[in-house]
Design an enzyme around this catalytic site. Structure first.
Site, PDB file in Angstrom:
ATOM      1  N   ASP A  38       0.842  -1.209   0.000  1.00 54.66           N
ATOM      2  CA  ASP A  38       0.000   0.000   0.000  1.00 54.66           C
ATOM      3  C   ASP A  38       0.872   1.251   0.000  1.00 54.66           C
ATOM      4  OD1 ASP A  38      -2.221  -1.568  -0.127  1.00 54.66           O
ATOM      5  OD2 ASP A  38      -3.232  -0.683   1.600  1.00 54.66           O
TER       6      ASP A  38
ATOM      7  N   HIS B 256      -2.079  -3.058   6.388  1.00 53.19           N
ATOM      8  CA  HIS B 256      -3.450  -3.110   5.867  1.00 53.19           C
ATOM      9  C   HIS B 256      -4.482  -2.340   6.683  1.00 53.19           C
ATOM     10  CE1 HIS B 256      -6.524  -4.488   3.219  1.00 53.19           C
ATOM     11  NE2 HIS B 256      -7.029  -5.417   4.002  1.00 53.19           N
TER      12      HIS B 256
ATOM     13  N   HIS C 109      -3.624  -2.397  -2.616  1.00 49.97           N
ATOM     14  CA  HIS C 109      -3.711  -1.268  -3.553  1.00 49.97           C
ATOM     15  C   HIS C 109      -2.719  -1.400  -4.705  1.00 49.97           C
ATOM     16  CE1 HIS C 109      -6.560   1.672  -1.732  1.00 49.97           C
ATOM     17  NE2 HIS C 109      -6.418   0.835  -0.721  1.00 49.97           N
TER      18      HIS C 109
END
Length: 407
Positions: free
Chosen positions: A150, A326, A183
């Protein structure tokens, strides 16, 4: 999830409990020891030098913590599209030679989600040194760096974050470890900010297969899914979910990997579990549960896993801990399953709304774990988070009845 007052013996041996007020002083005691720079790819000297020249061009501009930590950014990105594509291609060639399940040595610094918060990354590097040679004020000879995914979306400086990380990976392929997050998936980052940033700051044609956006997403399909520190600590983005039983399940996955959200096979579910699953909300909630907040269509593919699942997985694989990202957690670092699982989230004040701290973990040669924290700036820099149509993931803290949302 919440902190547990009872910590398992294995986790207690690894975690050093420190009062928050002592964290900065403790960090000053982390004296580097020599750690050989290793390149196991077997590539030629000429190829290596070419890659280093490309990487150094980006590092010279982007890896200046004291200059960038409080800076505003021109919306026009300083690097040309062709330079970014060249860097991404070089990074792909490096990552392709490495395993889906990395083997990592201590000492190592572990970072969670940054979500385009470039200033927060610079603050960590400014306070506790960064991934450059000691002669330039860094500690890459002494520490590996492991990032849990991410890197992009949500924040306004995804290009700075991902370009610096690609350059570092090319420059130090054996010391910089980049894992994949949820992502790092084109079906997600085309909707949560990265695609828009490429369009606005680079005038990028998102539909061109040779665009910056498409090329970096090609890199994402090659990123490893997990790493194991000294055969003891499993590191990944989301978690172990419902189907993974052995580490070899990950090693057997073949890349490049496109994330399939309409799951039909064991392998597809395994990828979703690694990228998307979360622990249950506290140590009393056991088993495997559907995560309806992250899975609004109720497909059943995104799940939460209880402390019993964590304990059995660790025992069956000869491990003692899981470190994952996360989830935004208020203190930047949060324990679960009697300390056998730690969540790390490195971006502060998530989406400009939650005032959370950002955390990182430094694992020493004696396996001691030292947490490092940064806090939201007194006056937030304008425009560091994107005003997004999509819901944010609220921080996970005990008593928050809506502590998760889609993505």
């Amino acid at each position: 999830m919440s902190y547990s007052s009872e910590v398992s013996p294995a986790a207690r041996r690894l975690i050093k409990s420190l009062p928050i007020s002592n964290l900065h002083e403790e960090s000053k005691k982390l004296l580097p020891e020599s750690k050989a720079l290793v390149d196991s790819s077997g590539e030629s000297l000429e190829m290596r030098q070419r890659r280093e020249r490309v990487a150094q061009m980006f590092m010279n501009h982007l890896l200046r913590p004291k200059d960038w930590v409080n800076s505003q950014f021109d919306r026009q990105f300083i690097f040309k599209k062709e330079d970014i594509i060249t860097l991404a291609r070089e990074c792909i060639e490096v990552v392709k030679t490495q395993s889906t399940l990395l083997r990592v040595k201590v000492p190592v610094k572990v970072f969670g989600d940054f979500h385009g918060q470039y200033q927060d990354m610079m603050r960590f590097f400014d306070l506790w040194r960064g991934p450059v040679e000691a002669m330039h004020g860094g500690d890459i000879e002494s520490y590996d760096y492991l990032f849990l995914g991410d890197y992009i979306d949500r924040g306004s400086n995804s290009l700075e974050v991902i370009c610096l990380l690609m350059a570092l990976k090319v420059k130090f392929p054996g010391q910089i470890h980049l894992l994949r997050g949820n992502h790092e998936d084109i079906s997600i980052n085309q909707a949560f900010g990265f695609a828009e940033e490429c369009e606005e700051r680079l005038d990028d044609d998102l539909n061109d297969e040779y665009s910056v956006f498409q090329t970096i997403n090609e890199l994402f399909d090659w990123l490893p899914l997990a790493g194991v520190i000294e055969d003891q600590i499993l590191c990944l983005h989301g978690g172990i979910g419902s189907v993974m039983q052995k580490l070899s399940d990950l090693e057997n996955l073949r890349r490049p990997l496109q994330v399939i959200h309409e799951v039909r096979t064991f392998e597809q579910q395994l990828v979703i579990d690694v990228l998307w699953s979360d622990p249950t909300d506290n140590d009393e909630e056991m088993g495997i549960q559907e995560d309806n907040a992250r899975d609004p269509n109720n497909t059943g593919f995104i799940v939460k896993y209880g402390p019993d699942r964590v304990e059995s997985f660790l025992q069956n694989n000869g491990l003692c801990m899981i470190i994952r990202g996360h989830e935004c957690v208020m203190d930047g670092i949060e324990r679960f399953a009697k300390g056998q699982l730690i969540t790390v989230f490195s971006a502060t004040d998530y989406c400009g709304k939650h005032k959370n701290a950002g955390g990182a973990l430094f694992l020493q040669k004696d396996y001691e774990i030292v947490p490092m924290l940064i806090y939201p700036l007194d006056k937030s820099l304008e425009g560091t988070w994107i005003e997004n149509r999509k819901p944010q993931t609220p921080p996970g803290w005990k008593g928050n009845p809506n502590n998760k949302s889609f993505c």
